[in-house]
Design an enzyme around this catalytic site. Sequence first.
Site, short mmCIF file in Angstrom:
data_model
loop_
_atom_site.label_atom_id
_atom_site.label_comp_id
_atom_site.label_asym_id
_atom_site.label_seq_id
_atom_site.Cartn_x
_atom_site.Cartn_y
_atom_site.Cartn_z
N PRO A 1 12.61 -12.65 -1.00
CG PRO A 1 13.60 -14.06 0.59
CD PRO A 1 13.93 -13.05 -0.48
CD GLU B 1 -1.55 -2.44 1.56
OE1 GLU B 1 -2.30 -3.40 1.36
OE2 GLU B 1 -0.41 -2.56 2.06
N PRO C 1 1.96 -6.96 -9.68
CG PRO C 1 0.48 -7.55 -11.40
CD PRO C 1 0.53 -7.22 -9.93
CG LEU C 2 0.28 -3.05 -12.08
CD1 LEU C 2 -0.75 -2.00 -11.71
CD2 LEU C 2 0.17 -3.42 -13.55
N GLY D 1 13.73 -2.18 -0.26
CA GLY D 1 13.57 -1.01 -1.11
C GLY D 1 14.17 -1.14 -2.50
#
Length: 432
Positions: free
Chosen positions: A278, A64, A344-345, A318
Site C-alpha cells: 500500500p 520526490e 514505474p522506473l 523503504g
Amino acid sequence: MARIFYSSALIFISPLIVFYLYILRGKKNQGYRAHFKERFGFISKSLFTTKTKPLVFHCASVGEVLAATPLIKALQKAHPNLNILITCNTPTGREQILSQFKNTVACSYLPIDFPFATARFLKRIKPQALCILETELWPNLMAISHKKNIPVLVINARLSEKSQQGYQKVAKLTHIIMRSITVLASHNKADAERFIQLGLETSKSHVTGSIKFDITPSDEQLAKVLNLKQLYNSNKHNNDERFVWVAGSTHPVEHELILTAHQQLLKKQPNVLLIIAPRHPEQFDKVAELLTQSPLSFSRRSQNNYSNEQVLLADTLGELQCLYGAANVSFIGGSLIRRGGHNPLESAAFSVGVITGPHTYNFDHVYPELIKLKGAVVVDSNDELAKQLITFSQNTKACQTLGIKAAQCVAKNQGAIQKTLTIINQYLEPKP
C-alpha cells in the site's frame, strides 16, 4: 496585491489546515503531530553545527525524495563539506530521507506557506540556494526567497496542460511565482514552453530531462534482491520457482481490485504469489483486514514469518524498490483509479517490466516513452489485469522481454543528473 490576498486567505483558513494536519491526519499517522512547530518555521538551529549556509532541497513526499536521492548523493560526492537540508511535507517523506541519508543531511518539514512562517524559516536557515523538486511552487516561499536574493532553482520541473490551465486562472499570483524563479530545469521542451507561457523568462529555462531516469540499483540493493528472491520465488513444498508479481503503491478501492485480480490468477496458476505494498502506512492494517475477510492466505512482511502464503503484505517502509526487483512483473498503483499513477522506473531499473492502469497523468513524462519502447503495458480494469498476469505467468519469455525493454528505456534516457548538477554548481557559494 495578489500575494496579499493569497496570504490573507491562507491565514483565514489556517484553523482548518491545522485541524486537518494535526487532528485528521495525525489520528491516522502520529508522524503528522511530531515536529509540528516546524510547520510554522520554528526550525532548530542545532540542525547545523557549522557556519556554512545550507543548500535546501524541497521534496514533497516519498516519490520526490526517491527521485532526488541520486542527485543529492552525487552532489555530496562532489562537495563533501556541503551542508544540505532536505525538507518535505509528510512523515513518510521524512522517514525516507532518514532511510536514504542517515545523518549526512539535515531534515525538517517545510513550513506552511504563511508569510510569517516562511520568513522565519528563511531567517533561521539562511540558505545559499533553494532547490525545489518538480512543481512545489509555493508563492510566499519563492517570493520571499527572491526578495532576500536567495536563488530559487526549480529542478526536474514538469507542468501538465491541466496544471498550466490552473495557474492561468490565478495569473497575477502565477506571475509572482515565475518572476521569483532564478532558473528552471524541465523534463522536456513541452514542459519548458508551458512555464514560459505562464511568464517565465526564456533565458531562465533549461531542458535537462527527468532525473527519475537516472536510477541505478546499488550493490546493496542487488544483494537484498537476491535474498528476497530466495525467500519468495521458490515454493517451499516442492522447490519450484514461483511466479511473483508486486502491486506497489496501491490505494483504497484499488486494493480490492488487486486482490480480485489475484484470485482470478490463482485459478489458472495456483502457485503464484502477490506482494501488495500500500502507498500509505495507515493503509497497512486496512489491507490486512481485507485479506482476513478474503479467502486468500497471507502473511505480513514486518513479521518475517512467510510460509508459502498466497499474498505477502509489504507493511514495511523503504523496501519497495527491492521488492520490485524480486518480482517477475510489477503493477504500479494509483493507476486503476484516478490518482495519476506512481513512478514505474523504480521497477524498470531492476529489469522488471511494468503493468499499469490507464490513469498515469502524474508521469506523462515517463509512461509514453516506457510504453513506446515496450517496457510497460496498459490495462483498463482488474479483469484485464488478471488476463495480462495469466499471460505473463504462462509465457515467462514475454515477461522477461518486457523487463529487458523497461531497463533499456531507463538506460536510454539517463543523463539528467549531470546536467542538473552543472546548473546547481553555478549557485553554490564558494568555500570559505
